[in-house]
Design an enzyme around this catalytic site. Structure first.
Site, short mmCIF file in Angstrom:
data_model
loop_
_atom_site.label_atom_id
_atom_site.label_comp_id
_atom_site.label_asym_id
_atom_site.label_seq_id
_atom_site.Cartn_x
_atom_site.Cartn_y
_atom_site.Cartn_z
N ILE A 88 0.85 -1.30 -0.13
CA ILE A 88 -0.02 0.11 -0.03
C ILE A 88 0.88 1.14 -0.08
CG2 ILE A 88 -1.85 1.28 1.18
CD1 ILE A 88 -2.54 -1.53 2.57
N CYS A 89 0.71 2.04 -1.13
CA CYS A 89 1.25 3.49 -0.89
C CYS A 89 0.68 4.32 0.10
CB CYS A 89 1.31 3.81 -2.49
SG CYS A 89 2.21 5.53 -2.78
N THR A 90 1.57 4.83 0.82
CA THR A 90 1.09 5.88 1.91
C THR A 90 2.41 6.58 2.07
OG1 THR A 90 1.82 4.84 4.10
CG2 THR A 90 -0.24 4.36 3.12
N PHE A 124 -1.34 3.49 -5.27
CA PHE A 124 -0.94 2.10 -5.34
C PHE A 124 -1.26 1.49 -4.29
CE2 PHE A 124 1.65 -1.55 -5.62
CZ PHE A 124 1.82 -1.98 -7.12
#
Length: 241
Positions: A88-90, A124
């Site tokens: 996970i994109c963070t 993403f």
């Protein structure tokens, strides 16, 4: 192989989480039995969201350079918000090492993930299903998790509480409000729905010193008022004369 700095840091974080009463109704997290770099978390679906009642299991994979480099974040339980088992994109994940801070911890990361989860921002590893779908997945989340041997092995206490109380929450049937992102810098990152706690509004108080100052200012004006009245009387006298 994990470095001593990394291991020491993660052990401290585990101890800190075990003593943190503020997060007990928000999430639980612990390392894998065989690998301290692989942490597993369970997020309790935040109230007033389509995830309420859900039980979301995922992983945080730490690099050996932690805390100087960010981890990978994944979610295993279907949520309608994240792609299952996908990074996970963070702002606090390995997608953004440029925004990472060594001062952030497991707690910061998970609270930031909850904040991001309750928003509809794309990225993403993110998806945005309908609210109805997310509610349905929340109601099915425990059944899904019970089929996962890793979840069953790591979180027997949650399963026991679920069977006893018929609830998804380990400490109470009604979870507390989710806490703010200050933790997330989108952050800390995100400013979002996590922190719906009551924040006291600053008020202005009048002190005795302030009252005395006002009295002194008022008294200082009296001579000028008397002088002004006297001038008016003199002018009227001269005019009428």
């Amino acid at each position: 192989m994990s470095t001593q700095v990394c291991v020491t840091r993660l052990k401290k974080e585990l101890l800190a989480l075990s003593k943190n009463e503020d997060i007990k109704d928000i999430f639980i997290a612990k390392p894998s039995i065989s690998n301290i770099l692989e942490w597993h978390y369970v997020i309790y679906g935040p109230p007033d969201t389509p995830y309420h009642g859900g039980y979301y299991h995922g992983q945080i994979i730490f690099p050996v350079e932690y805390p100087y480099k960010p981890p990978s974040i994944l979610m295993t339980t279907p949520s309608g918000r994240f792609v299952c088992n996908s990074r996970i994109c963070t702002s606090m994940s390995d997608f953004h090492p440029d925004t990472w801070s060594p001062f952030w911890s497991n707690c910061t990361i998970i609270l930031g993930l909850i904040s991001f989860m309750t928003e509809d921002e794309n990225g993403f590893g993110s998806i945005v299903k309908s609210k109805e779908t997310r509610k349905q997945l929340a109601s099915q989340s425990m059944a899904f998790n019970l089929k996962n041997p890793v979840f069953v092995k790591l979180f027997p206490e949650l399963i026991s509480d679920y069977k006893k109380k018929g609830t998804f929450y380990s400490s109470s049937s009604t979870p507390s409000s989710t806490p703010p992102p200050s933790s997330t810098p989108s952050s800390s990152s995100s400013s979002s729905n996590i922190s719906k706690r009551n924040v006291p509004i600053p008020t202005t108080k009048t002190t005795p010193q302030d009252t005395n100052k006002k009295k002194e200012q008022k008294n200082n004006n009296i001579p000028y008022i008397i002088l002004f009245i006297a001038l008016i009387i003199i002018l009227l006298y001269l005019f009428l004369k």
